[in-house]
Design an enzyme around this catalytic site. Structure first.
Site, PDB file in Angstrom:
ATOM      1  N   ASP A 223     108.842  -7.967  18.920  1.00  0.00           N
ATOM      2  CA  ASP A 223     109.808  -8.499  17.964  1.00  0.00           C
ATOM      3  C   ASP A 223     109.468  -8.031  16.554  1.00  0.00           C
ATOM      4  O   ASP A 223     108.644  -8.628  15.869  1.00  0.00           O
ATOM      5  CB  ASP A 223     109.821 -10.036  18.028  1.00  0.00           C
ATOM      6  CG  ASP A 223     110.873 -10.620  17.095  1.00  0.00           C
ATOM      7  OD1 ASP A 223     111.750  -9.850  16.642  1.00  0.00           O
ATOM      8  OD2 ASP A 223     110.820 -11.833  16.825  1.00  0.00           O
ATOM      9  N   LYS A 230     110.439  -8.119   9.880  1.00  0.00           N
ATOM     10  CA  LYS A 230     109.321  -8.974   9.490  1.00  0.00           C
ATOM     11  C   LYS A 230     108.376  -8.198   8.567  1.00  0.00           C
ATOM     12  O   LYS A 230     108.208  -6.994   8.727  1.00  0.00           O
ATOM     13  CB  LYS A 230     108.521  -9.390  10.732  1.00  0.00           C
ATOM     14  CG  LYS A 230     109.241 -10.342  11.664  1.00  0.00           C
ATOM     15  CD  LYS A 230     108.387 -10.591  12.899  1.00  0.00           C
ATOM     16  CE  LYS A 230     109.142 -11.359  13.972  1.00  0.00           C
ATOM     17  NZ  LYS A 230     109.387 -12.770  13.656  1.00  0.00           N
ATOM     18  N   ASP A 241     105.691 -12.165  22.064  1.00  0.00           N
ATOM     19  CA  ASP A 241     107.009 -12.802  22.091  1.00  0.00           C
ATOM     20  C   ASP A 241     107.670 -12.777  23.469  1.00  0.00           C
ATOM     21  O   ASP A 241     108.838 -13.114  23.611  1.00  0.00           O
ATOM     22  CB  ASP A 241     107.927 -12.153  21.038  1.00  0.00           C
ATOM     23  CG  ASP A 241     108.838 -13.165  20.373  1.00  0.00           C
ATOM     24  OD1 ASP A 241     108.633 -14.375  20.575  1.00  0.00           O
ATOM     25  OD2 ASP A 241     109.782 -12.745  19.670  1.00  0.00           O
ATOM     26  N   ASP A 300     116.409 -11.696  13.374  1.00  0.00           N
ATOM     27  CA  ASP A 300     115.095 -12.158  13.840  1.00  0.00           C
ATOM     28  C   ASP A 300     115.205 -13.465  14.631  1.00  0.00           C
ATOM     29  O   ASP A 300     114.225 -13.928  15.207  1.00  0.00           O
ATOM     30  CB  ASP A 300     114.144 -12.323  12.644  1.00  0.00           C
ATOM     31  CG  ASP A 300     112.688 -12.387  13.078  1.00  0.00           C
ATOM     32  OD1 ASP A 300     112.404 -12.123  14.260  1.00  0.00           O
ATOM     33  OD2 ASP A 300     111.825 -12.705  12.229  1.00  0.00           O
ATOM     34  N   GLU A 302     116.474 -13.819  17.491  1.00  0.00           N
ATOM     35  CA  GLU A 302     117.015 -13.119  18.662  1.00  0.00           C
ATOM     36  C   GLU A 302     116.717 -13.822  19.982  1.00  0.00           C
ATOM     37  O   GLU A 302     117.420 -13.642  20.956  1.00  0.00           O
ATOM     38  CB  GLU A 302     116.461 -11.687  18.709  1.00  0.00           C
ATOM     39  CG  GLU A 302     115.063 -11.525  19.295  1.00  0.00           C
ATOM     40  CD  GLU A 302     113.957 -12.240  18.514  1.00  0.00           C
ATOM     41  OE1 GLU A 302     114.108 -12.398  17.295  1.00  0.00           O
ATOM     42  OE2 GLU A 302     112.962 -12.651  19.132  1.00  0.00           O
ATOM     43  N   ARG A 304     116.994 -16.901  20.938  1.00  0.00           N
ATOM     44  CA  ARG A 304     118.061 -17.809  21.400  1.00  0.00           C
ATOM     45  C   ARG A 304     119.249 -17.034  21.945  1.00  0.00           C
ATOM     46  O   ARG A 304     119.991 -17.532  22.781  1.00  0.00           O
ATOM     47  CB  ARG A 304     118.466 -18.744  20.258  1.00  0.00           C
ATOM     48  CG  ARG A 304     119.037 -18.043  19.064  1.00  0.00           C
ATOM     49  CD  ARG A 304     118.989 -18.901  17.816  1.00  0.00           C
ATOM     50  NE  ARG A 304     117.630 -19.113  17.341  1.00  0.00           N
ATOM     51  CZ  ARG A 304     117.317 -19.853  16.269  1.00  0.00           C
ATOM     52  NH1 ARG A 304     118.261 -20.447  15.574  1.00  0.00           N
ATOM     53  NH2 ARG A 304     116.069 -19.994  15.903  1.00  0.00           N
TER      54      ARG A 304
END
Ligand SMILES: [Zn+2]
Length: 454
Positions: A223, A230, A241, A300, A302, A304
């Site tokens: 991620d 990030k 992740d 970010d 993502e 969900r």
């Protein structure tokens, strides 16, 4: 390497909150919490901790972990866990994450660690072995770097597991390419910028049973945050992740190996949240598997998106009685339920109590969070789509909001649902899924217990 076995080693340590009988056996008089003796040229230590716990803990595993970290790193050893009940043994078992498998170091000590138990109740060694493997497998996958564990490799891991299990009730389906693109707007769009494509893996274990449970894991193999990229400090560690999907895959192995008589679907929502000219953008509107449209306001957020497609697929196609999704979803989980307890969100008090019990029985602890969609849904209001994917107000039960976003995709599903947030990970924060740059193996035992007891 750690295995469950009694083996004669140069170093032996007993760990428990009541070692009186064991100490008497060796004529140890000292009452201090840590004592070592020499017995026939063998060093024997006794770590007796004060097990003062409130109602949300069974065993002070934090104290055991601390002590294990201080033990010699280059010596073979036998660890004896001394407890009254099998539940306490189960609670202490996750400490095996202190002996991780994954390493790319080209030198350094290799040691063998053996684990055994002294317990007043009957110990199910077969089950403990299966659970140990589940913890270590979850940890191994979480610890693998993203240049090894990409989506292709994750799919291969699932296929290899099916071949290994060699069970007539087990099968695998991989949804990818055009099918994924046309129906699964969440998974496809999150993963479309990466070199290795996104997939939805559906593992099935369908023995004769009245009950069907779906386990859905977030499998973001890396991620970067996507275009909402990030900062370096927050990106390091984002290989973790996929901890939810890792625990789903590992628990599936445990469930089948133990021949638990429930129908189980294990879904791995696999994608890499990468940056390229093909990346999902903020302001894009995507159509999810549920049919709902989502205006992206944070690439970010993502997890969900991929999970929502996973749970929607379950509710529409698999007729489950219970859906459990598990994910390293929010940094807010840490603020909400701390480093040791995963956050659970469910509309049903009965399900909530059931999952809390499974957490206590398995040692993968959980604690419930606010369920109030009527108030919190306002956070996701969009002027042009059904929902936005990230909250308006970060100070308004963010951890609950993420789960409530996922719930919006269950449609008219009438069964039970529980969302498990095992937190994010970055240089600054750690959660149930990882600790000090290592996976903890969290989740596999919890999911196994949920399926077994449901
Ligand atoms: Zn993210």
């Amino acid at each position: 390497m750690i295995s469950i076995k009694s083996e004669n080693t140069d170093y032996l340590i007993y760990i428990g909150y009541n070692l009186t009988e064991i100490k008497q056996k060796y004529a140890v008089k000292s009452t201090s919490s840590f004592v070592s003796i020499l017995n026939d040229n063998k060093q024997i230590s006794f770590f007796e901790f004060e097990n003062k716990v409130s109602r949300n803990l069974i065993i002070r595993t934090d104290l055991i972990n601390e002590k294990i970290k201080q033990l010699p790193k280059d010596q073979n050893m036998q660890i004896m866990l001394v407890f009254d009940t099998y539940q306490e043994i189960r609670n202490a078992l996750p400490v095996v994450y202190n002996f991780p498998i994954y390493s790319k170091k080209t030198s350094g000590p290799q040691r063998k660690v053996y684990l055994d138990f002294v317990c007043k109740e009957k110990v199910d060694y077969q089950e403990l072995n299966v659970l140990l493997n589940g913890i270590l497998k979850t940890q191994l996958l979480v610890d693998m770097p993203p240049n090894e564990l990409n989506t292709n490799r994750f799919v291969q891991e699932a296929k290899d597991l099916v071949a290994k299990l060699n069970n007539e009730h087990v099968s695998i389906k991989v949804i990818e390419g055009e099918e994924l693109k046309s129906k699964f707007g969440g998974i496809y769009n999150v993963g479309k910028a990466a070199v290795e494509p996104p997939r939805l893996v559906v593992l099935s274990y369908l023995p004769p049973s009245e009950k069907t449970i779906c386990l859905v894991g977030k499998g973001i193999v890396y991620d970067s945050g996507g275009l909402s990229i990030k900062a370096t400090l927050f990106m390091c560690g984002m290989k973790h992740d996929m901890g939810g999907a890792a625990s789903v895959l590992a628990s599936f192995e445990s469930i089948v190996t133990q021949k638990v008589q429930k129908k189980v679907y294990a879904l791995l929502c696999l994608a890499e949240n990468a940056v390229s000219s093909k990346s999902l953008r903020n302001d894009d509107i995507i159509t999810m598997y549920s049919g709902k449209t989502v205006e992206v306001n944070n690439t970010d957020a993502e997890g969900r998106l991929v999970l929502s497609d996973g749970v929607a697929y379950c509710s529409q196609n698999l007729k489950p009685d219970l859906i459990v999704d598990i994910a390293t979803l929010t940094g807010a989980q840490l603020i909400t339920t701390g480093l040791k307890h995963a956050a659970i969100l469910t509309p049903s008090e009965k399900t909530e109590q059931f999952v809390i019990k499974c957490g206590k029985d398995s040692g993968d602890l959980v604690y419930p969070i606010l369920y109030a969609p009527e108030i919190l849904l306002d956070n996701f209001k969009s002027k042009v789509a059904d929902l936005k994917n990230s909250v308006k107000d970060r100070m308004n039960a963010q951890c609950s909001c993420a789960g409530i976003f996922i719930e919006q995709h269950l449609g008219d599903y009438k069964g039970e649902w529980c969302h498990v947030d095992i937190a994010g990970k970055c240089k600054l924060i750690v959660g149930p899924a990882s600790h000090e740059d290592r996976g903890t193996g969290y989740g596999a035992s919890l999911l196994y217990e949920i399926v077994k007891q449901y």
